[in-house]
Structure formats: structure tokens, C-alpha cells
Design a protein around this motif. Structure first.
Motif, PDB file in Angstrom:
ATOM      1  N   GLU A 106       0.733  -1.084   0.065  1.00  0.00           N
ATOM      2  CA  GLU A 106       0.008   0.103  -0.106  1.00  0.00           C
ATOM      3  C   GLU A 106       0.822   1.193   0.225  1.00  0.00           C
ATOM      4  OE1 GLU A 106      -3.163   0.305   2.491  1.00  0.00           O
ATOM      5  OE2 GLU A 106      -3.943  -1.647   2.266  1.00  0.00           O
ATOM      6  N   ILE A 107       1.739   1.074   0.762  1.00  0.00           N
ATOM      7  CA  ILE A 107       2.857   2.528   0.722  1.00  0.00           C
ATOM      8  C   ILE A 107       3.475   2.619  -0.688  1.00  0.00           C
ATOM      9  CG2 ILE A 107       4.923   3.320   1.452  1.00  0.00           C
ATOM     10  CD1 ILE A 107       4.707   1.819   4.007  1.00  0.00           C
ATOM     11  N   LEU A 108       3.959   1.513  -1.201  1.00  0.00           N
ATOM     12  CA  LEU A 108       4.494   1.844  -2.772  1.00  0.00           C
ATOM     13  C   LEU A 108       3.171   2.380  -3.555  1.00  0.00           C
ATOM     14  CD1 LEU A 108       6.666  -0.895  -3.098  1.00  0.00           C
ATOM     15  CD2 LEU A 108       7.272   1.499  -3.095  1.00  0.00           C
ATOM     16  N   ALA A 109       2.028   1.545  -3.549  1.00  0.00           N
ATOM     17  CA  ALA A 109       0.866   2.133  -4.354  1.00  0.00           C
ATOM     18  C   ALA A 109       0.440   3.656  -4.226  1.00  0.00           C
ATOM     19  CB  ALA A 109      -0.394   1.267  -4.099  1.00  0.00           C
ATOM     20  N   ARG A 110       0.707   4.020  -2.927  1.00  0.00           N
ATOM     21  CA  ARG A 110       0.389   5.396  -2.590  1.00  0.00           C
ATOM     22  C   ARG A 110       1.383   6.297  -3.352  1.00  0.00           C
ATOM     23  NH1 ARG A 110      -3.845   6.267   0.536  1.00  0.00           N
ATOM     24  NH2 ARG A 110      -4.630   4.847   1.852  1.00  0.00           N
ATOM     25  N   GLN A 111       2.580   5.974  -3.234  1.00  0.00           N
ATOM     26  CA  GLN A 111       3.658   6.672  -3.867  1.00  0.00           C
ATOM     27  C   GLN A 111       3.440   6.942  -5.520  1.00  0.00           C
ATOM     28  OE1 GLN A 111       7.785   5.446  -2.945  1.00  0.00           O
ATOM     29  NE2 GLN A 111       7.136   4.961  -0.600  1.00  0.00           N
ATOM     30  N   ALA A 112       2.905   5.660  -6.008  1.00  0.00           N
ATOM     31  CA  ALA A 112       2.672   5.753  -7.316  1.00  0.00           C
ATOM     32  C   ALA A 112       1.393   6.543  -7.607  1.00  0.00           C
ATOM     33  CB  ALA A 112       2.348   4.204  -7.851  1.00  0.00           C
ATOM     34  N   GLY A 128       0.986  10.235  -9.934  1.00  0.00           N
ATOM     35  CA  GLY A 128       0.274  10.640 -11.106  1.00  0.00           C
ATOM     36  C   GLY A 128      -0.236   9.246 -11.873  1.00  0.00           C
ATOM     37  N   ASP A 129       0.150   8.097 -11.047  1.00  0.00           N
ATOM     38  CA  ASP A 129      -0.339   6.738 -11.700  1.00  0.00           C
ATOM     39  C   ASP A 129      -1.723   6.215 -11.307  1.00  0.00           C
ATOM     40  OD1 ASP A 129      -0.422   4.134 -12.794  1.00  0.00           O
ATOM     41  OD2 ASP A 129       1.144   3.106 -11.662  1.00  0.00           O
ATOM     42  N   THR A 130      -2.718   6.649 -12.139  1.00  0.00           N
ATOM     43  CA  THR A 130      -4.003   6.341 -11.758  1.00  0.00           C
ATOM     44  C   THR A 130      -4.323   4.692 -11.634  1.00  0.00           C
ATOM     45  OG1 THR A 130      -4.828   6.680 -13.933  1.00  0.00           O
ATOM     46  CG2 THR A 130      -5.116   8.461 -12.545  1.00  0.00           C
ATOM     47  N   GLU A 131      -3.406   3.958 -12.512  1.00  0.00           N
ATOM     48  CA  GLU A 131      -3.721   2.551 -12.332  1.00  0.00           C
ATOM     49  C   GLU A 131      -3.292   1.969 -10.859  1.00  0.00           C
ATOM     50  OE1 GLU A 131      -4.467  -0.361 -14.377  1.00  0.00           O
ATOM     51  OE2 GLU A 131      -5.396   1.262 -15.928  1.00  0.00           O
ATOM     52  N   ALA A 132      -2.272   2.686 -10.103  1.00  0.00           N
ATOM     53  CA  ALA A 132      -2.165   2.248  -9.141  1.00  0.00           C
ATOM     54  C   ALA A 132      -3.368   2.309  -7.926  1.00  0.00           C
ATOM     55  CB  ALA A 132      -1.113   2.809  -8.370  1.00  0.00           C
ATOM     56  N   LEU A 133      -4.134   3.464  -8.231  1.00  0.00           N
ATOM     57  CA  LEU A 133      -5.498   3.573  -7.477  1.00  0.00           C
ATOM     58  C   LEU A 133      -6.189   2.381  -7.619  1.00  0.00           C
ATOM     59  CD1 LEU A 133      -6.294   7.448  -7.935  1.00  0.00           C
ATOM     60  CD2 LEU A 133      -5.940   6.165  -5.622  1.00  0.00           C
ATOM     61  N   ARG A 134      -6.432   1.794  -8.746  1.00  0.00           N
ATOM     62  CA  ARG A 134      -7.116   0.763  -8.874  1.00  0.00           C
ATOM     63  C   ARG A 134      -6.669  -0.382  -8.174  1.00  0.00           C
ATOM     64  NH1 ARG A 134      -8.496  -1.377 -14.971  1.00  0.00           N
ATOM     65  NH2 ARG A 134      -9.483   0.638 -15.181  1.00  0.00           N
ATOM     66  N   ARG A 135      -5.113  -0.733  -8.297  1.00  0.00           N
ATOM     67  CA  ARG A 135      -5.007  -1.875  -7.695  1.00  0.00           C
ATOM     68  C   ARG A 135      -5.047  -1.759  -6.174  1.00  0.00           C
ATOM     69  NH1 ARG A 135      -4.707  -6.343  -6.938  1.00  0.00           N
ATOM     70  NH2 ARG A 135      -2.863  -7.546  -6.207  1.00  0.00           N
ATOM     71  N   LEU A 136      -4.922  -0.476  -5.717  1.00  0.00           N
ATOM     72  CA  LEU A 136      -4.926  -0.534  -4.312  1.00  0.00           C
ATOM     73  C   LEU A 136      -6.436  -0.683  -3.822  1.00  0.00           C
ATOM     74  CD1 LEU A 136      -3.623   0.421  -1.539  1.00  0.00           C
ATOM     75  CD2 LEU A 136      -4.387   3.024  -2.212  1.00  0.00           C
ATOM     76  N   ALA A 137      -7.391  -0.364  -4.734  1.00  0.00           N
ATOM     77  CA  ALA A 137      -8.640  -0.744  -4.269  1.00  0.00           C
ATOM     78  C   ALA A 137      -9.149  -2.303  -4.381  1.00  0.00           C
ATOM     79  CB  ALA A 137      -9.834   0.090  -5.312  1.00  0.00           C
ATOM     80  N   GLU A 138      -8.340  -2.598  -5.361  1.00  0.00           N
ATOM     81  CA  GLU A 138      -8.476  -4.220  -5.698  1.00  0.00           C
ATOM     82  C   GLU A 138      -7.998  -5.087  -4.263  1.00  0.00           C
ATOM     83  OE1 GLU A 138      -6.656  -4.861  -9.196  1.00  0.00           O
ATOM     84  OE2 GLU A 138      -8.311  -4.431 -10.325  1.00  0.00           O
ATOM     85  N   MET A 139      -6.788  -4.563  -3.874  1.00  0.00           N
ATOM     86  CA  MET A 139      -6.287  -5.013  -2.767  1.00  0.00           C
ATOM     87  C   MET A 139      -7.178  -4.823  -1.326  1.00  0.00           C
ATOM     88  SD  MET A 139      -2.526  -3.513  -3.622  1.00  0.00           S
ATOM     89  CE  MET A 139      -2.004  -3.556  -1.812  1.00  0.00           C
ATOM     90  N   ARG A 140      -7.762  -3.805  -1.105  1.00  0.00           N
ATOM     91  CA  ARG A 140      -8.544  -3.543  -0.118  1.00  0.00           C
ATOM     92  C   ARG A 140      -9.941  -4.539  -0.330  1.00  0.00           C
ATOM     93  NH1 ARG A 140      -8.404   2.725   1.521  1.00  0.00           N
ATOM     94  NH2 ARG A 140      -6.214   2.750   1.907  1.00  0.00           N
ATOM     95  N   GLU A 141     -10.488  -4.618  -1.675  1.00  0.00           N
ATOM     96  CA  GLU A 141     -11.669  -5.454  -1.870  1.00  0.00           C
ATOM     97  C   GLU A 141     -11.264  -6.956  -1.555  1.00  0.00           C
ATOM     98  OE1 GLU A 141     -14.969  -5.946  -5.036  1.00  0.00           O
ATOM     99  OE2 GLU A 141     -13.129  -4.973  -5.569  1.00  0.00           O
ATOM    100  N   GLU A 142      -9.936  -7.364  -1.924  1.00  0.00           N
ATOM    101  CA  GLU A 142      -9.483  -8.663  -1.295  1.00  0.00           C
ATOM    102  C   GLU A 142      -9.355  -8.649  -0.071  1.00  0.00           C
ATOM    103  OE1 GLU A 142      -6.052  -8.699  -3.907  1.00  0.00           O
ATOM    104  OE2 GLU A 142      -6.808  -8.804  -5.922  1.00  0.00           O
ATOM    105  N   ALA A 143      -9.071  -7.987   0.695  1.00  0.00           N
ATOM    106  CA  ALA A 143      -9.051  -8.138   1.980  1.00  0.00           C
ATOM    107  C   ALA A 143     -10.509  -7.914   2.739  1.00  0.00           C
ATOM    108  CB  ALA A 143      -8.105  -6.810   2.504  1.00  0.00           C
ATOM    109  N   GLY A 144     -11.439  -7.664   2.142  1.00  0.00           N
ATOM    110  CA  GLY A 144     -12.940  -7.586   2.647  1.00  0.00           C
ATOM    111  C   GLY A 144     -13.194  -6.218   2.981  1.00  0.00           C
ATOM    112  N   ASP A 145     -12.301  -5.258   2.716  1.00  0.00           N
ATOM    113  CA  ASP A 145     -12.527  -3.811   3.007  1.00  0.00           C
ATOM    114  C   ASP A 145     -13.408  -3.134   2.188  1.00  0.00           C
ATOM    115  OD1 ASP A 145     -12.859  -1.318   4.188  1.00  0.00           O
ATOM    116  OD2 ASP A 145     -10.680  -0.820   3.849  1.00  0.00           O
TER     117      ASP A 145
END
Length: 911
Positions: free
Chosen positions: A676-682, A686-703
Motif C-alpha cells: 500500500e505504501i508503494l501504491a500510494r507513492q505511485a 500520477g499513476d491512476t492504475e495504482a489507485l485501482r490496484r490499491l482498491a482491488e487490494m482492499r476489496e480482496e482484504a474484505g474492506d
């Protein structure tokens, strides 16, 4: 320009005199005139100044309006002045108002008007114009260029659907702004465009009607695309408006991605057209028909006439262009005339140019006649048939008309091969009516021309492009004998691809000297792939010294990839030292991929410092991929600190995806916090794809709540995929109204798949009515695959009738693959009879892959004769765009090792 020079520029002198007269008549001073015209005081002063520069068209337009002077007359003087002052070469084109639309290839409609009481030729008129959805897009592009932003729009549609007329109507608002229009045409379209694109001045419309003649030109198409792109992205050259038209098959050919490992002849054209094409429908919808009826009621006799015939199918523009009469003339033509037309149709669909030699048509037409019709031919049959086809139909068109190609205006390109004869030497040439050409492409697509066609092509055609295209057409239809002979003819006329092919054949036969001679001839004419291919072949036989010499020659001729491929081949054999040597040579030519491979080799050898130096060199040259690759290698080796440092360097150089990739790797390793730290840095980079990946990670974690929050952030950046995911989450939560609203937002942003996904979800829950409603909305938004997906789901549940109904709806919407998919499903369940019926329906709709599947099905049942019949039909189509064509070619060779004769019988052994 000084005053004494004005004596050599009478247009400038006259322009200033008329401005002075207008100023005196209006009793204004220059300050008041500047305010009234909306111009600066200095600009106005320079326009009147005797030794000042020629004023711009925009300035002249503003002054003419302020002084109540004729705008077009003053703009004509301004243009003449700009071209006659001895300065820079004036840009191509002339004022839009000086053009006659038919000179720009707008199809004539109806009968011409004759000037009363004179013998003057008739003036061709246009029908009233009905604006449709595509006109709004064109109008927006025109508003953009008027505001100073360059634009390109390429209209895509079948023959006679109003593409060129739409472009003509769109540019009319630019008439009073003094814009020029340039139609590259002489001596050929491609040559004219290539020569003068770099001279185009601001406020010019570049008219690329039938853009395949520019972008599809084998010799210059890629250069033209690059020149147009440069024109559009260079601010000081704008604003300009580039308008083009294409048939769908050409648009598909230019925008399709090449097969893996295959040639990519249209890479620059594909980039130019990306997001810049606009589809024009074949027929008028209900609102457009109503608008046409209103114009007819208002006195438009042309529209009133065509509505009596075309109001049911909505094909208004085709009728105006005379299409129905052309089709009737073809269907009711005499046997000899029909044979000529079918010859011309086959020639055009197989790649012969617009101008068809009379000698070729006459010789080729023989086998299109039945024996009875052939026996009844008279000595003057050809003359009589050509005369029959020259008679004009409604719309001032003829099925097959004689035309006169413009003579070349410059010396021919030096060539070791004999140059093709000029049009005058080759004899009369003819052009097939556009609508009949389109009709032939559709109705004759599954037919292979007879033997007389190929014989006449070999004997009568002389243009390298024609011979090369027919060589390919024969090859993909497995007519190997004719492919062989036509390739030799093409090589004789200087075709570089034919020379390359023959060079490879000579090399394989052991004739190295002959192979190199042919390859050098091809390279001398610009085909560096010939030397590159020879280098590969020498390397494969172990002749490294010769291979390296040829690769260097290819690189010197402009193909740096030749050296890279040589290095890869050495690396594949384990010769890392030899590979690194050649990679260095490739890197010296500017090949950044070679730098990447060198960096990776250094990293693998433990020389991290050397690897980083090379990676930075590649990044400085514009390739951040090397830094990315090293970062991944270090992450995999456990050096997280080194990986992050390199990833940050890559991000600083513009490759934000490196941080995202590290985030994914850490997530996969179980380090969610670090991920998550690296995704936020991305994201911060300006990497909007990283936002999606971060969201997917949270969804996979049940959040789910946290995931939706981040999906919304990503959606706010314009990521339509996140809007779709949000819609799915709302649907799963039971909020159907919110889900549909988000899906429609995604569709409006260009993601048509969002509605299809919702439709599938509703089908899965048993809501068939809701699913069909959403699927149809998806189809209306351009997603034809939505109906196919529903059809498959219904087939899986046993509802065959419902599945077929939806599949046919999908076919009507342009998705021919729907029927094929159902056919395969029925085959898998053992219903072979139903599968064959559907496969034939799909084949009749133009789905060649369905024919191949039908052949395989017959072969699986032991019906070898039936399978071979269908395999021949696949060969007759000659669809080289099939993703599995290489495998198909091998299957043909196993069945018919010597090829097929034109009539489909296996060819006897030949050498």
C-alpha cells in the motif's frame, strides 16, 4: 518586402489600394479601424504600410468586413500577394469558396442543370443536406480549428454513404474566415501529399478523400502518416483541419494489430487513426428520414425523387449516387459485359489499382463466360461490351468507364529493373463504379477468379503494386503456381518484397551469390529487411562473419533491429560474449532495447554499477524500461532498498508504473503494508492504475467500504474501468438504480462493456427482461458482444430458441461471431446437425472461421470428401487476416502440396 518590390507584386499593390479606398470611404482613421476590426493598432498599420509584410488572411478578412469590402476578392489578392513576393513558397491549396464540391469527389446527384439559352455544359447540383450524428462531431472539430486547435477526423463508411459530402458541409463555416483547402492529387495522390505536406500553412483544410490512396500506399503511406502527425502536433503550423474518408475494410486493415512476430506495415497509420475515426451509417434513421422528407416537401426535387425509392431502407445517399441503377445494369448486363464487370470486381478486391487496363480486362474475362456464351462471341464483342458499360446511369455514373490517368510530372525513380510503361503506352484504362466495387467485395468474397484472370494479370499488368498484391492473393488462396509466376513478374518490375522473397529462395537453394544480389537490389530500393533476413539465414548456418557484415549493412541502411536480432541469436546459442559485442554495436545506433539487454546482462553478472549506468543511458534516450527491469530483478533478489531506489528513478523519468509493479510484487509476497505504501507513492506520482490496484487490494482484504472510496478516487481521474467496478459493487449490494447510473457514466466515458457486465449479472439472477434491456442499451452504445454473451448464457441453460434469437440479433448488429460460438457449443454437446446449420449461416454472413470450423467438424466425423470441399471454400476466400493463417497454410500444403488450380482442383506436380 519593400515598396520598390511591390512593383513586382501587383496583387499586394492592388490589395493596399482597395484598403486605402475603403478607409477613405468609411471616413475612419486606423485607430478607429483597429477597434472596429478587433485588431491591434500595429497590425492595422502594417497592413497599410507600403514596405510592410503581406497581411495575413485573418487580418484581411477582419479589415474587409470592417470596411464593408468583398471578403473573397480581397482574400484572393492576399493569396496572390503571399505567393508572388519572392519570399517563402506559398502553402498548397486555394480558398474553400473557390472549390466546386464535385471537384473534391462529392458524388453528383440527379441530372445537371443546363444554362438556359446556351450550349454551356450542365452545372451539377447537390441535394439538400440532412445533418446526422456524425455531422455534430465534424462541427465540433471545425469549432476547434476555428479556435486555433488543429484536428483530424477520418469518416469511415461503405461506398456512397455521404462521407465526402459530410466533409464538404462541415468546412463551410471556414469559408468566411479565409481558410484554404488543399486536395493532394497530381501526379498521384500519395506523391502530391508527400511532396507538399510540409508546406501546408495555418488555416488550411487538408482533404484526404479516399485516404487509402495516401495512407495505404505501399511506398509512402507510413511517411504520409508521419507527416500528417507532425503537422497536427506542431503548434506553429496550426491550426489545420485534416479530413479523410475510408471504407471499413481499409480502416480495419490499417488499425488491426499485426500477428505476433509478423510484419507491421501500418504502424504509423494505426497511431494516426487511433481515436480519430468516425463511423458513418449506411442508412438514414427515422429522424434523418423525417428531415429529408421535410426538405422534399420544401421543394427539393432530388430528395423527393429518391424518397420514392429509398424511404423503406433509408439508403438515401446511395440512391442519390445512382447505386440501384448501377446494380440493375450489372444484373441485367449482357454476358460479355457482366464478365468484364466481374473481372473488374475481382481485380479491385484482390488489390489491383483503380485504373484497369483494357487489355487485361478483355483477356481476363474469357473464363467468366459459359461455353455457350463464349461460342456466341463476335469479333467485336469487347468493343460492344465496353460501350454498353460506358452508358451513364442515374447520378451521372457508369458501371465501367474509361478514364485518363494524369501523366507523371517528374522523371521516374532510378531502378535496375525495367520501369512499367506509362498509361499512354499501356493502352486505354477503365475504372469500376465505386458502388459496384463495394458490391463485388461483398458478394464475390468467397470466389477465386478463374484461370484467364491470373493469365491476363501475368501477361498484361505491369505496375509493381498490382503484381505484388495479386501474388499475395494467389498465395493465400493456395494457388501456388500463379503466386510463383506473378512474384517473378513483380520482381522484374522492381517490387522489393518480391525481390526479398526470391532472395530467400535462392539462399535456401544454396545460391548465396544470387541471393545477396537480389537482397541488395531490394535494399537499394529501400527494403532493408532483405539484408536483415540474409543476415539471419547466415547466422543460422554458422557463418557469423558474413551474418555480422550483412547486419551492419542493414543497420547502415536504417534498420538498427538487424543488429539486435543478431545479438539475440548469439545469446540464444549461449554466446554471451558475442551477443554483448553486437548489442554494443546496436546501442551505438540508438537502439535503446540493446541498452536494456546489456544492462540486464551486467546485472546478471553481478556488475550492478555498470548495469545502472546503462539503464540511465537508456532512460536519457527515452526508454525507462531498463530501470524498471532492474528494479524488478532486485526486488526478486530480495534487495528491496535497491529496487525502490531504481523504481523511484524510473518514476522520476516518467515511468510511474514501476512503483505499481513493485507494489504488486509485495502484495503477492504478503507484505500488504509495504504494497500500500508503494501504491500510494505511485498515485502521488500520477499513476491512476495504482489507485485501482490499491482498491482491488482492499476489496480482496474484505474492506469493501475502503475499496469503494479508492475506486471513486480513481474514477474521478477518468478511469472508466473503476466506474464499471463501482457499478458491479452497487449491483451486488442490491442498488440497481445506482449501478445503472454508474454503468451509464462509464459508457459515456467510452467503456461500453459496463452495461454488458450488468446485463450478465442480471441474467445470472434470472432477470432476463432486465438483462436483455441492458444488453440492447450496450449494443446501442457500440458493444455488439453483449448480445452474444446473453445468447451463450441461454444456450448453456438449454434455451436454444432464445439463444438463436439473440445470436441473430447480434449478427444483425454486426457480430457474425455469435452464430459461430453457438455452432461450436452445439458441436460440443453432440448436436452436429444443429452445429452445421449454424456454421453455414455464420459463413453466409461472412465469418470465414465458421467455414473452417465446419470443415473440421466434417473431418472429425470421417467425412473427408465433405471436409475437403469446405477447406477449398476457405482457400477460395483467401483470408490472410485469420489469426491462425500460418497453421492453415500448413494444413493446405499437407492436402495439396503443389497447390490448387484456379478452379479448385489439385495442381499437378511442378518445379
Amino acid at each position: 518586402m519593400r515598396d520598390e518590390q511591390n512593383g513586382h507584386n501587383p496583387a499586394l499593390t492592388e490589395l493596399r489600394r482597395r484598403l486605402d479606398d475603403g478607409l477613405a470611404r468609411m471616413r475612419l482613421n486606423k485607430t478607429l479601424l483597429a477597434g472596429r476590426a478587433g485588431l491591434g493598432r500595429t497590425t492595422v498599420s502594417e497592413a497599410f504600410q507600403a514596405d510592410g509584410p503581406v497581411p495575413s488572411a485573418q487580418t484581411v478578412t477582419a479589415l474587409a468586413r470592417a470596411l464593408d469590402l468583398p471578403v473573397q476578392e480581397l482574400l484572393a489578392l492576399q493569396r496572390d500577394a503571399a505567393g508572388g513576393g519572392g519570399g517563402e513558397r506559398p502553402g498548397p491549396g486555394r480558398l474553400i469558396g473557390e472549390w466546386e464540391p464535385h471537384d473534391l469527389e462529392v458524388h453528383p446527384a440527379g441530372h445537371s442543370k443546363v444554362v438556359d439559352g446556351s450550349d454551356a455544359p450542365g452545372v451539377r447540383v447537390l441535394s439538400g443536406y440532412v445533418r446526422r450524428d456524425h455531422d455534430r462531431v465534424l462541427a465540433e472539430a471545425v469549432r476547434n480549428v476555428a479556435a486555433g486547435r488543429s484536428r483530424i477526423v477520418v469518416l469511415v463508411g461503405t461506398s456512397s454513404t455521404g462521407k465526402t459530402r459530410a466533409c464538404w458541409e462541415a468546412v463551410q463555416p471556414l469559408v468566411d474566415r479565409g481558410w484554404l483547402l488543399w486536395h493532394p492529387f497530381d501526379p498521384t495522390r500519395a506523391e502530391a501529399a508527400l511532396e507538399d505536406l510540409h508546406h501546408v500553412q495555418p488555416r488550411t483544410v487538408v482533404w484526404l478523400n479516399e485516404a487509402q490512396h495516401y495512407l495505404g500506399n505501399r511506398a509512402a503511406g507510413e511517411q504520409i502518416a508521419a507527416a500528417v502527425h507532425h503537422l497536427l502536433v506542431t503548434p506553429e503550423r496550426g491550426p489545420v483541419l485534416v479530413l479523410g474518408t475510408l471504407w471499413p475494410e481499409y480502416a480495419h486493415q490499417y488499425t488491426s494489430l499485426p500477428a505476433p512476430g509478423g510484419d507491421d506495415p501500418h504502424s504509423r497509420v494505426r497511431e494516426l487513426l487511433a481515436g480519430r475515426t468516425l463511423t458513418i451509417p449506411d442508412s438514414f434513421d427515422a429522424p434523418a428520414l423525417a428531415a429529408a422528407a421535410a426538405l422534399a416537401e420544401g421543394g427539393d426535387r432530388l430528395l423527393a425523387d429518391t424518397l420514392t425509392r429509398a424511404h423503406t431502407d433509408g439508403r438515401i445517399t446511395q440512391d442519390l449516387a445512382g447505386a440501384p441503377e448501377l446494380l440493375t445494369r450489372y444484373q441485367h448486363a449482357s454476358p460479355a459485359a457482366k464478365a468484364l464487370l466481374e473481372t473488374a470486381m475481382d481485380a479491385r478486391r484482390l488489390g489491383v489499382g483503380l485504373h484497369l487496363p483494357q487489355a487485361f480486362l478483355t483477356d481476363a474475362a474469357i473464363d467468366y463466360l459459359s461455353q455457350t456464351d463464349y461460342d456466341q462471341l463476335t469479333d467485336d464483342w469487347a468493343e460492344t461490351a465496353f460501350a454498353e458499360l460506358a452508358k451513364q446511369v442515374h447520378g451521372k455514373q457508369a458501371p465501367l468507364r474509361r478514364t485518363t490517368p494524369r501523366p507523371p510530372r517528374r522523371p521516374p525513380t532510378p531502378s535496375t529493373a525495367s520501369a512499367p510503361p506509362s498509361p499512354q503506352q499501356a493502352g486505354p484504362v477503365f475504372r469500376l463504379a465505386d458502388y459496384l466495387e463495394q458490391h463485388g467485395r461483398t458478394t464475390r468474397r468467397r470466389l477465386c477468379p478463374p484461370a484467364s484472370f491470373w493469365h491476363a494479370a501475368h501477361a498484361c499488368l505491369t505496375h509493381p503494386d498490382d503484381l505484388s498484391n495479386l501474388t499475395r492473393a494467389a498465395q493465400v488462396r493456395h494457388r501456388l503456381v500463379w503466386a510463383h509466376h506473378l512474384r517473378h513478374r513483380a520482381a522484374e518490375t522492381g517490387d522489393t518484397f518480391a525481390l526479398l522473397h526470391l532472395a530467400v529462395m535462392r539462399e535456401e537453394a544454396g545460391d548465396r551469390e544470387g541471393a545477396e544480389t537480389l537482397a541488395r537490389q531490394a535494399a537499394d530500393h529501400g527494403n532493408t529487411a532483405a539484408l536483415y533476413r540474409l543476415a539471419e539465414m547466415r547466422e543460422e548456418t554458422g557463418d557469423r562473419e558474413s551474418a555480422e557484415a550483412l547486419a551492419r549493412q542493414a543497420a547502415d541502411a536504417g534498420s538498427p533491429f538487424a543488429l539486435r536480432r543478431l545479438a539475440e541469436m548469439r545469446e540464444e546459442t549461449g554466446d554471451r560474449e558475442g551477443a554483448e559485442t553486437v548489442y554494443r554495436q546496436a546501442a551505438e545506433t540508438g537502439d535503446t532495447f540493446a541498452l536494456l539487454r546489456l544492462a540486464v546482462m551486467r546485472e546478471e553478472a553481478g556488475n550492478r554499477e555498470g548495469a545502472e549506468i546503462l539503464a540511465r543511458q537508456a532512460a536519457d534516450a527515452g526508454s525507462t524500461g531498463t530501470l524498471f527491469s532492474l528494479a524488478v530483478m532486485r526486488e526478486e533478489a530480495g534487495d528491496r532498498e535497491g529496487a525502490e531506489a531504481l523504481a523511484q528513478q524510473a518514476a522520476d523519468a516518467g515511468s510511474t508504473g514501476t512503483l505499481r509493479r513493485l507494489a504488486v510484487m509485495r502484495e503477492e509476497a504478503g507484505d500488504r503494508e509495504g504494497a500500500e505504501i508503494l501504491a500510494r507513492q505511485a498515485v502521488d506520482a500520477g499513476d491512476t492504475e495504482a489507485l485501482r490496484r490499491l482498491a482491488e487490494m482492499r476489496e480482496e482484504a474484505g474492506d469493501r467500504e475502503g475499496a469503494e472510496t479508492v475506486y471513486r478516487q480513481a474514477a474521478d481521474t477518468g478511469d472508466t474501468g473503476d466506474l464499471r467496478r463501482l457499478a458491479m459493487m452497487r449491483e451486488e449490494a442490491g442498488d440497481r438504480e445506482g449501478a445503472e447510473a454508474l454503468a451509464r457514466q462509464a459508457v459515456d466515458a467510452g467503456d461500453t462493456g459496463a452495461l454488458r457486465r450488468l446485463a450478465v449479472m442480471r441474467e445470472e439472477t434470472g432477470d432476463r427482461e432486465g438483462a436483455e434491456s441492458l444488453a440492447r442499451q450496450a449494443v446501442d452504445a457500440g458493444d455488439t458482444g453483449a448480445l452474444r454473451r446473453l445468447a451463450v448464457m441461454r444456450e448453456e441453460t438449454g434455451d436454444r430458441e432464445g439463444a438463436e434469437a439473440l445470436a441473430r440479433q447480434a449478427v444483425d448488429a454486426g457480430d457474425t461471431g455469435a452464430l459461430r460460438r453457438l455452432a461450436v457449443m452445439r458441436e460440443e454437446t453432440g448436436n452436429r446437425e444443429g452445429a452445421e446449420i449454424l456454421a453455414r449461416q455464420a459463413a453466409d454472413a461472412g465469418d470465414t472461421e465458421a467455414l473452417l470450423r465446419l470443415a473440421e467438424m466434417r473431418e472429425e466425423t470421417g467425412d473427408r470428401e465433405g471436409a475437403e470441399t469446405v477447406y477449398r471454400q476457405v482457400a477460395d476466400v483467401g483470408d490472410a487476416t485469420l489469426s491462425f493463417y500460418n497453421q492453415l497454410e500448413e494444413a493446405f500444403k499437407k492436402r495439396w502440396p503443389y497447390g490448387l488450380d484456379p478452379d479448385g482442383t489439385p495442381t499437378s506436380p511442378w518445379q
